[in-house]
Design a protein around this motif. Structure first.
Motif, mmCIF file in Angstrom:
data_model
loop_
_atom_site.group_PDB
_atom_site.id
_atom_site.type_symbol
_atom_site.label_atom_id
_atom_site.label_comp_id
_atom_site.label_asym_id
_atom_site.label_seq_id
_atom_site.Cartn_x
_atom_site.Cartn_y
_atom_site.Cartn_z
ATOM 1 N N ALA B 303 0.839 -1.206 0.000
ATOM 2 C CA ALA B 303 0.000 0.000 0.000
ATOM 3 C C ALA B 303 0.874 1.257 0.000
ATOM 4 O O ALA B 303 0.581 2.232 -0.699
ATOM 5 C CB ALA B 303 -0.936 -0.006 1.203
ATOM 6 N N ARG B 306 2.467 1.750 -3.452
ATOM 7 C CA ARG B 306 1.457 2.148 -4.433
ATOM 8 C C ARG B 306 1.182 3.647 -4.332
ATOM 9 O O ARG B 306 1.144 4.367 -5.329
ATOM 10 C CB ARG B 306 0.195 1.351 -4.125
ATOM 11 C CG ARG B 306 -0.897 1.457 -5.103
ATOM 12 C CD ARG B 306 -2.018 0.627 -4.531
ATOM 13 N NE ARG B 306 -3.229 0.882 -5.228
ATOM 14 C CZ ARG B 306 -3.721 0.087 -6.171
ATOM 15 N NH1 ARG B 306 -3.113 -1.016 -6.470
ATOM 16 N NH2 ARG B 306 -4.826 0.387 -6.778
ATOM 17 N N ARG B 307 1.037 4.097 -3.119
ATOM 18 C CA ARG B 307 0.779 5.518 -2.903
ATOM 19 C C ARG B 307 1.966 6.355 -3.376
ATOM 20 O O ARG B 307 1.809 7.347 -4.082
ATOM 21 C CB ARG B 307 0.528 5.745 -1.410
ATOM 22 C CG ARG B 307 0.278 7.182 -1.047
ATOM 23 C CD ARG B 307 0.293 7.355 0.472
ATOM 24 N NE ARG B 307 0.389 8.768 0.808
ATOM 25 C CZ ARG B 307 -0.625 9.495 1.248
ATOM 26 N NH1 ARG B 307 -1.782 8.935 1.439
ATOM 27 N NH2 ARG B 307 -0.464 10.769 1.497
ATOM 28 N N PHE B 310 2.283 6.370 -7.152
ATOM 29 C CA PHE B 310 1.223 7.193 -7.738
ATOM 30 C C PHE B 310 1.560 8.679 -7.581
ATOM 31 O O PHE B 310 1.489 9.455 -8.525
ATOM 32 C CB PHE B 310 -0.118 6.867 -7.079
ATOM 33 C CG PHE B 310 -1.229 7.795 -7.474
ATOM 34 C CD1 PHE B 310 -1.643 7.884 -8.788
ATOM 35 C CD2 PHE B 310 -1.848 8.587 -6.520
ATOM 36 C CE1 PHE B 310 -2.661 8.746 -9.156
ATOM 37 C CE2 PHE B 310 -2.871 9.452 -6.875
ATOM 38 C CZ PHE B 310 -3.271 9.538 -8.201
ATOM 39 N N LEU B 311 1.976 9.069 -6.382
ATOM 40 C CA LEU B 311 2.307 10.472 -6.147
ATOM 41 C C LEU B 311 3.501 10.898 -6.992
ATOM 42 O O LEU B 311 3.614 12.050 -7.380
ATOM 43 C CB LEU B 311 2.581 10.724 -4.656
ATOM 44 C CG LEU B 311 1.348 10.632 -3.761
ATOM 45 C CD1 LEU B 311 1.705 10.915 -2.315
ATOM 46 C CD2 LEU B 311 0.262 11.597 -4.236
ATOM 47 N N GLY B 313 3.976 10.017 -9.960
ATOM 48 C CA GLY B 313 3.590 10.204 -11.360
ATOM 49 C C GLY B 313 3.059 8.981 -12.083
ATOM 50 O O GLY B 313 2.614 9.090 -13.228
ATOM 51 N N ALA B 314 3.079 7.793 -11.452
ATOM 52 C CA ALA B 314 2.537 6.603 -12.112
ATOM 53 C C ALA B 314 1.017 6.726 -12.219
ATOM 54 O O ALA B 314 0.371 7.257 -11.311
ATOM 55 C CB ALA B 314 2.903 5.352 -11.330
ATOM 56 N N ALA B 315 0.454 6.236 -13.320
ATOM 57 C CA ALA B 315 -1.004 6.251 -13.467
ATOM 58 C C ALA B 315 -1.584 5.125 -12.621
ATOM 59 O O ALA B 315 -1.046 4.020 -12.601
ATOM 60 C CB ALA B 315 -1.384 6.070 -14.925
ATOM 61 N N LEU B 316 -2.702 5.397 -11.930
ATOM 62 C CA LEU B 316 -3.319 4.360 -11.092
ATOM 63 C C LEU B 316 -3.672 3.129 -11.904
ATOM 64 O O LEU B 316 -3.550 1.999 -11.437
ATOM 65 C CB LEU B 316 -4.582 4.898 -10.432
ATOM 66 C CG LEU B 316 -4.447 5.468 -9.034
ATOM 67 C CD1 LEU B 316 -5.832 5.736 -8.468
ATOM 68 C CD2 LEU B 316 -3.660 4.552 -8.119
ATOM 69 N N THR B 317 -4.125 3.342 -13.142
ATOM 70 C CA THR B 317 -4.528 2.201 -13.968
ATOM 71 C C THR B 317 -3.337 1.353 -14.395
ATOM 72 O O THR B 317 -3.506 0.262 -14.920
ATOM 73 C CB THR B 317 -5.251 2.692 -15.236
ATOM 74 O OG1 THR B 317 -4.461 3.753 -15.797
ATOM 75 C CG2 THR B 317 -6.635 3.201 -14.930
#
Ligand SMILES: Cc1cc2nc3c(=O)[nH]c(=O)nc-3n(C[C@H](O)[C@H](O)[C@H](O)COP(=O)(O)OP(=O)(O)OC[C@H]3O[C@@H](n4cnc5c(N)ncnc54)[C@H](O)[C@@H]3O)c2cc1C
Ligand code: FES
Lengths: 130, 329
Positions: B303, B306-307, B310-311, B313-317
């Motif tokens: 977790a 992942r956060r 994402f922060l 710059g990775a796309a959530l999808t």
């Protein structure tokens, strides 16, 4: 005349905005605490529903839903300042995507129109309940 | 009031109660493990009534259409009638390999009686004779005739303890599945991949990696394996052999209790780092935008990464994850 949702680019625009908007919120210490990051997919789906609504898209959110969805956050201290920050990030997201200022203003106005529901109070009035 | 019927038992659910808990209160114990929608041990089928969509998330389309749902996260709005036993989903398998990859990691080879149609990196639920069900990820390539699992032996663990201490080659287990999204998707051969996992979380990533290389993935592939101690890097030799054969692959071993800094590993494109897996990922992939990312293993580490990704710059999808949630009693 195209609707606001159509002018913004419909669902494709919402999809482009979700990541940027959610990233801005999570990066901002003033509001990040309100987000559960354990289930980020569920959170992203909620952001998408919210953005669809404030873009004037197919509404599947009612005022009652908005109240129910946010009442636990109001209990944790959600107030007008946080709603202002959300609207600020909404504007920033749209500006990043190259949306014209007059359309951004329309989106901000839509977001503002649910403020009282989000904060669990009577329209234009003071907080209800405790 | 919503009622759930299974055989002779009708359970009236309390407000907010799951089907799993409601039936347990009436003496019907369904298999379960994580109680959080992650392991699919609690899969059941409604023969009447509509299961709530939230309890069907992550299920294959075919299963959903047949009315299958996860009892641990089902809080239905209408009455349901459940099928008793679903032996048609079960696949018998024979244990063919049991050896140690590390002091506390067992390699388990399984030969299923019929093909599961799985992809490497997905997971299956394993039920030993008379035992509870637990999820384990597939470390072997998709086309391998047998399944290879990497199981961390937890002292006193119902299933991992059985596999580590009591199981013998030739024993039978029951499998269900496959499930999960952590597999290689062909079609974007130039996209950079980041595969990061802790402990036996490297198992699904190793399976995915073999598929990616076999399918001719050309983009950069960054593997980061996190462990507490140096001996937890149990796939070092296999990963070094793959790195030697594939110039697009680099391997980073993140050892929490290791010396700070970065030392050369078993091959020029392998390195050993002291520190947390999250810090190593941040060093080797500072801007994850554009990467396709798979994260497996410890739930809080997964977790957190992942956060952070994402922060950054990775796309959530583009992020898929399997958190190895333990069983919840
Ligand atoms: C999607 C998914 C994929 C998984 N893939 C794998 C895999 O490939 N390899 C693998 O080894 N495991 C994997 N797991 C974890 C696995 O399903 C079991 O939870 C694990 O093997 C423990 O089961 P057990 O029956 O041996 O222990 P249990 O009988 O369930 O637990 C015994 C005791 O150990 C504690 N415990 C459980 N897990 C841990 C832990 N990690 N650390 C410390 N204490 C613990 C429990 O709280 C309990 O007190 C996966 C889980 C999920 C949800
Ligand atoms: S998915 Fe229901 S117990 Fe794990």
């Amino acid at each position: 005349m195209p609707t606001l949702y159509e002018s913004l680019g419909g669902e494709a625009a919402v999809n482009a905005a979700v990541d940027i908007f959610y990233r801005k919120m999570l990066s901002d210490d003033r509001v990040a605490g309100f987000f559960d990051t354990v289930d980020m997919d569920k959170q992203a789906a909620k952001q998408k529903a919210f953005l669809t609504m404030v873009f004037g898209g197919p509404a599947n959110y009612s005022g009652k839903d908005m109240r129910a969805a946010h009442s636990h956050l109001v209990a944790r201290g959600l107030d007008d300042r946080h709603v202002d920050i959300v609207i600020e990030h909404l504007g920033g997201t749209l500006a990043e995507l190259g949306v014209a200022p007059d359309l951004i203003a329309q989106v901000a106005a839509l977001a503002n129109s649910v403020r009282d529901d989000v904060l669990s109070r009577a329209k234009g009035g003071a907080a209800t309940g405790t | 009031m919503v009622a759930v019927r299974r055989g002779d038992v009708t359970a009236t659910l309390a407000a907010g109660e799951s089907v799993l808990d409601g039936l347990a209160r009436h003496g019907v114990t369904l298999p379960s493990s994580c109680r959080a929608g992650a392991c699919q041990s609690c899969l059941v089928r409604a023969v009447a009534g509509t299961p709530p969509p939230a309890a069907q998330q992550g299920l294959r389309e075919g299963l959903r259409r047949q009315g299958y749902f996860l009892a641990c996260c089902a809080r239905p709005q209408e009455d349901l009638e459940l099928a008793e036993g679903d032996a048609d989903l079960d696949v018998e398998a024979t244990v063919t390999v049991l050896d140690r990859l590390a002091p506390d990691v067992v390699r388990v080879g399984l030969r299923p009686a019929r093909s599961l149609g799985h992809r490497a990196g997905q997971f299956v639920t394993v039920t030993p004779p008379g035992g509870p069900s637990r999820a384990y990820s597939i470390a072997s390539a998709s086309d391998a005739p047998e399944l290879e699992l990497h199981v961390r032996a937890i002292p006193g663990g119902a299933v991992s303890g059985w596999l580590a201490e009591r199981a013998r080659v030739g024993d039978r287990v029951t499998l269900r599945g496959p499930a999960g999204e952590c597999f290689y998707v062909a079609g974007r051969a130039e996209q950079p991949l980041l595969l990061a996992g802790t402990g036996t979380g490297i198992a699904p990533l190793f399976g995915l990696l073999q598929d990616a290389l076999r399918e001719g993935h050309r983009g950069r592939i960054v593997v980061v394996h996190g462990s507490v101690a140096r001996e937890g890097q149990y796939l070092e030799t296999s990963l070094a052999a793959l790195a030697a054969a594939h110039a697009q692959l680099e391997v980073h071993h993140a050892v929490l209790q290791g010396e700070p800094g970065c030392a050369p590993g078993a091959h020029a494109r392998c390195s050993v780092w002291g520190g947390s897996i999250a810090s190593v990922v941040a060093s080797v992939v500072p801007s994850p935008k554009g990467f396709n990312i798979t994260l497996c293993g410890d739930p809080s580490v997964v977790a957190g990464m992942r956060r952070a990704l994402f922060l950054a710059g990775a796309a959530l999808t583009e992020i898929r994850a399997d958190a190895f949630l333990p069983s919840a009693a």
